[in-house]
Write a protein that holds these residues in place. Sequence first.
Motif, PDB file in Angstrom:
ATOM      1  N   PRO A  54       0.813  -1.222   0.000  1.00 26.73           N
ATOM      2  CA  PRO A  54       0.000   0.000   0.000  1.00 26.73           C
ATOM      3  C   PRO A  54       0.849   1.277   0.000  1.00 26.73           C
ATOM      4  O   PRO A  54       0.471   2.277  -0.616  1.00 26.73           O
ATOM      5  N   ALA A  55       1.996   1.241   0.677  1.00 29.32           N
ATOM      6  CA  ALA A  55       2.846   2.429   0.748  1.00 29.32           C
ATOM      7  C   ALA A  55       3.505   2.735  -0.590  1.00 29.32           C
ATOM      8  O   ALA A  55       3.627   3.903  -0.982  1.00 29.32           O
ATOM      9  N   VAL A  56       3.917   1.718  -1.310  1.00 27.59           N
ATOM     10  CA  VAL A  56       4.696   1.927  -2.523  1.00 27.59           C
ATOM     11  C   VAL A  56       3.849   2.051  -3.782  1.00 27.59           C
ATOM     12  O   VAL A  56       4.301   2.595  -4.795  1.00 27.59           O
ATOM     13  N   THR A  57       2.614   1.581  -3.735  1.00 34.42           N
ATOM     14  CA  THR A  57       1.754   1.628  -4.926  1.00 34.42           C
ATOM     15  C   THR A  57       1.550   3.071  -5.401  1.00 34.42           C
ATOM     16  O   THR A  57       1.215   3.956  -4.619  1.00 34.42           O
ATOM     17  N   GLY A  58       1.803   3.294  -6.684  1.00 36.34           N
ATOM     18  CA  GLY A  58       1.624   4.616  -7.268  1.00 36.34           C
ATOM     19  C   GLY A  58       2.854   5.495  -7.213  1.00 36.34           C
ATOM     20  O   GLY A  58       2.825   6.635  -7.690  1.00 36.34           O
ATOM     21  N   THR A  59       3.946   4.994  -6.650  1.00 39.27           N
ATOM     22  CA  THR A  59       5.181   5.772  -6.599  1.00 39.27           C
ATOM     23  C   THR A  59       6.144   5.284  -7.683  1.00 39.27           C
ATOM     24  O   THR A  59       6.025   4.171  -8.186  1.00 39.27           O
TER      25      THR A  59
END
Length: 266
Positions: A54-59
Amino acid sequence: MSTLSAINPSTILILGATGKTGRRVTALLGSAARPASRSSDTKFDWSVPATWEPAVTGTTAVYVVPPDNPAVLAEFVPLAVKAGVTRLVLLSMRGAPDDDPSEAAVKNSGVDWTVLRPTWFMQNFDEDLFAEPVRHGELAVPAGQGLHPFIDVVDIAEVAVVALTEDGHAGKTYELSGAEPLSFAEMLARIVAVTGKPVVYSDVEPDEFAGSLRGLGYPDEIADLVTMLLVRIRTGEEAHLSDGVQRVLGREPRTFADYLGSSSFA
């Protein structure tokens, strides 16, 4: 249009975002940063793998302050790459071997990587390891009269931001240091000159110091590592300057006086 203004908001994941370097990288990046830690709005905990995706998604880029266990980083990196990350900037340390497992994890990622190897942080004197002893008037470490070019973490953060946002730094390892090698006694004398509060420096034996760290709750491997790094200062192995700040930022590193002027000692 500046590099940062061209970056979509929250596309650079900052791990360890509440730490000494992480919060400064976050501030410099502004809306481009997605700060993550156990206490941030974006939750990230190395010991809880469910928080990673969830933290890394979209980065697209990650500033990596590595966990104590390199095997955990080796598990995170492929997940980040699969999620679309194309650039990794790792905070390592001076003296790390070329086969360091944390460095290997990012170097073998298959995406652009940059490794930062800084010296000891000036901010350790007022924000971390040495802060409490300095406040109480005595700092005892096994560094003798050895010299070391402590670095201002602001310089590290600025180098990290350049590596995260600009081209030309992929595949580079930057050795970062401050502007001048100083002994602990010299640095404490400069702190005393600013605060007016006396601080005694004591050189202690390595085993005694490692034991004191364990008594404070540091794991054995961290206590031993910190002690070993201080002994390297004592033996003169850590006095040399590095030119990574100059190479990346095109200026000289901040001095210890610069640090004192912006620290909690001022």
